[in-house]
Design an enzyme around this catalytic site. Structure first.
Site, mmCIF file in Angstrom:
data_model
loop_
_atom_site.group_PDB
_atom_site.id
_atom_site.type_symbol
_atom_site.label_atom_id
_atom_site.label_comp_id
_atom_site.label_asym_id
_atom_site.label_seq_id
_atom_site.Cartn_x
_atom_site.Cartn_y
_atom_site.Cartn_z
ATOM 1 N N GLU A 1 1.327 14.900 -4.257
ATOM 2 C CA GLU A 1 0.887 13.604 -4.800
ATOM 3 C C GLU A 1 -0.366 13.761 -5.669
ATOM 4 O O GLU A 1 -0.505 13.101 -6.691
ATOM 5 C CB GLU A 1 0.679 12.625 -3.653
ATOM 6 C CG GLU A 1 2.019 12.314 -2.976
ATOM 7 C CD GLU A 1 1.874 11.371 -1.802
ATOM 8 O OE1 GLU A 1 1.321 11.798 -0.775
ATOM 9 O OE2 GLU A 1 2.293 10.215 -1.920
ATOM 10 N N GLU B 1 7.056 13.909 4.784
ATOM 11 C CA GLU B 1 6.704 12.633 5.418
ATOM 12 C C GLU B 1 7.825 12.011 6.250
ATOM 13 O O GLU B 1 7.606 11.602 7.391
ATOM 14 C CB GLU B 1 6.237 11.614 4.359
ATOM 15 C CG GLU B 1 4.828 11.835 3.871
ATOM 16 C CD GLU B 1 4.708 12.816 2.721
ATOM 17 O OE1 GLU B 1 5.696 13.553 2.448
ATOM 18 O OE2 GLU B 1 3.638 12.872 2.100
HETATM 19 N N1 COA Z 1 -3.127 19.313 8.727
HETATM 20 C C1 COA Z 1 -4.028 19.960 9.478
HETATM 21 N N2 COA Z 1 -4.064 21.292 9.633
HETATM 22 C C2 COA Z 1 -3.131 22.011 8.968
HETATM 23 C C3 COA Z 1 -2.177 21.406 8.166
HETATM 24 C C4 COA Z 1 -2.180 20.003 8.052
HETATM 25 N N3 COA Z 1 -1.318 19.335 7.271
HETATM 26 N N4 COA Z 1 -1.378 22.366 7.648
HETATM 27 C C5 COA Z 1 -1.846 23.532 8.114
HETATM 28 N N5 COA Z 1 -2.908 23.322 8.921
HETATM 29 C C6 COA Z 1 -3.692 24.321 9.629
HETATM 30 C C7 COA Z 1 -2.962 24.856 10.849
HETATM 31 O O1 COA Z 1 -3.132 23.985 11.948
HETATM 32 C C8 COA Z 1 -3.622 26.193 11.029
HETATM 33 O O2 COA Z 1 -4.863 26.005 11.666
HETATM 34 P P1 COA Z 1 -5.339 27.019 12.851
HETATM 35 O O3 COA Z 1 -5.425 28.368 12.163
HETATM 36 O O4 COA Z 1 -6.664 26.463 13.245
HETATM 37 O O5 COA Z 1 -4.284 26.955 13.888
HETATM 38 C C9 COA Z 1 -3.900 26.656 9.609
HETATM 39 O O6 COA Z 1 -3.865 25.464 8.807
HETATM 40 C C10 COA Z 1 -2.866 27.623 9.074
HETATM 41 O O7 COA Z 1 -1.583 27.021 9.221
HETATM 42 P P2 COA Z 1 -0.380 27.692 10.027
HETATM 43 O O8 COA Z 1 0.525 26.593 10.485
HETATM 44 O O9 COA Z 1 -0.905 28.628 11.060
HETATM 45 O O10 COA Z 1 0.272 28.537 8.875
HETATM 46 P P3 COA Z 1 1.824 28.904 8.746
HETATM 47 O O11 COA Z 1 1.917 29.870 7.638
HETATM 48 O O12 COA Z 1 2.379 29.313 10.065
HETATM 49 O O13 COA Z 1 2.553 27.548 8.319
HETATM 50 C C11 COA Z 1 2.859 25.524 7.091
HETATM 51 C C12 COA Z 1 2.220 26.923 7.109
HETATM 52 C C13 COA Z 1 2.414 24.808 5.804
HETATM 53 C C14 COA Z 1 4.394 25.663 7.085
HETATM 54 C C15 COA Z 1 2.432 24.736 8.339
HETATM 55 O O14 COA Z 1 1.021 24.843 8.464
HETATM 56 C C16 COA Z 1 2.792 23.274 8.279
HETATM 57 O O15 COA Z 1 3.964 22.927 8.477
HETATM 58 N N6 COA Z 1 1.808 22.397 8.042
HETATM 59 C C17 COA Z 1 1.993 20.979 8.082
HETATM 60 C C18 COA Z 1 2.642 20.456 6.799
HETATM 61 C C19 COA Z 1 2.793 18.959 6.885
HETATM 62 O O16 COA Z 1 3.636 18.449 7.574
HETATM 63 N N7 COA Z 1 1.900 18.214 6.191
HETATM 64 C C20 COA Z 1 1.811 16.792 6.306
HETATM 65 C C21 COA Z 1 2.481 16.145 5.172
HETATM 66 S S1 COA Z 1 2.394 14.377 5.329
#
Ligand code: COA
Length: 240
Positions: free
Chosen positions: A111, A131
């Protein structure tokens, strides 16, 4: 504007650089980031701005999910989150905005990119709108800006399926203008910014408005807008 913690705002040679700076959380968009972005506003010392993400892994992994969990209810969380209309602010800026996208570009990340005028992606970029899978819908304009950029059917497919797409597919769908190597991402954005900033700021602003405002008008109204903006330029005194 220097006390920022989760963004970095810099200016160099008429170019503004806005860096989302929470690399440990993949630059997830939280309330503090919203507040800091809101303070950047439209800087008179800047002719063109580049948005990017800190760290190697993400431009922005979407809204901060931990704020969803700690807020009293998802409804209130959303309300508070968007009270400051940072998106309206971005969309009202008539200067050219460039997004330099790498790694995860999810939810609010897309966005923010869609509030920019030209999007460059590195080969490792991955785009998605998670979302609906979280029981919500985009709240930073994505449901409106995405179809305006890539069209109705691809936007619906991305939103309704939650399917991620890679940089090549994003380019095919015209979500991004160019795909470059990770190393060339910032230089490519700077090349564009340097080219753009050489032109008259008022001509750039009117050209941008003719397209961005005109897209929401009928062709007839759009042509009127174009004539109005064009005439304004003709009546300006010649530059010294
Ligand atoms: N909000 C808060 N923290 C987030 C985040 C988010 N949207 N996305 C990633 N992080 C944080 C993780 O909690 C992690 O923190 P930690 O190291 O303290 O545990 C760090 O960023 C690294 O992310 P991680 O999940 O360990 O990396 P990954 O390579 O395994 O996965 C993603 C990457 C992007 C696939 C996964 O982090 C994810 O699905 N994030 C959420 C995406 C999402 O749904 N966003 C909201 C959209 S409305």
């Amino acid at each position: 504007m220097s006390n920022f913690e989760v963004i970095i705002y810099e200016k160099q040679n008429d170019i503004g650089y806005v860096t989302l700076n929470r690399p440990q959380a993949l630059n997830a968009y939280n309330l503090q980031m919203r507040d800091e972005l809101y303070q950047v506003q439209d800087d008179p010392e800047v002719k063109v701005a580049i948005f990017r993400g800190a760290g190697q892994r993400a431009f922005c992994a979407g809204a901060d999910l931990t704020e969803f969990l700690t807020a009293p209810s998802p409804v209130i969380a959303r309300q508070v989150r968007w009270e400051r209309d940072v998106w309206g602010l971005f969309l009202s800026i008539t200067k050219p905005l460039i997004a330099a996208l790498h790694g995860y570009v999810l939810g609010s990340g897309i966005e923010i990119a869609l509030c920019c005028d030209i999007r460059l992606a590195s080969e490792d970029a991955q785009f998605g709108l998670p979302e609906v899978g979280l029981g919500i819908i985009p709240a930073a304009g994505g449901s409106q800006t995405l179809p305006r950029v890539i069209g109705r059917a691809p936007a619906l497919e991305i939103l309704l399926t939650g399917q991620w797409i890679n940089a090549e597919e994003a380019h095919r769908l015209k979500l991004v203008n160019q795909v470059v190597s990770r190393r060339d991402l910032l230089p490519a954005a700077e090349r564009l910014a340097n080219k753009i900033k050489a032109y008259s700021p008022i001509a750039l602003s009117h050209a941008k408005q003719a397209i961005t405002r005109g897209l929401d008008l009928s062709l007839e109204q759009g042509l009127e807008l174009e004539a109005k903006l064009g005439n304004c330029l003709l009546t300006l005194p010649p530059s010294p």
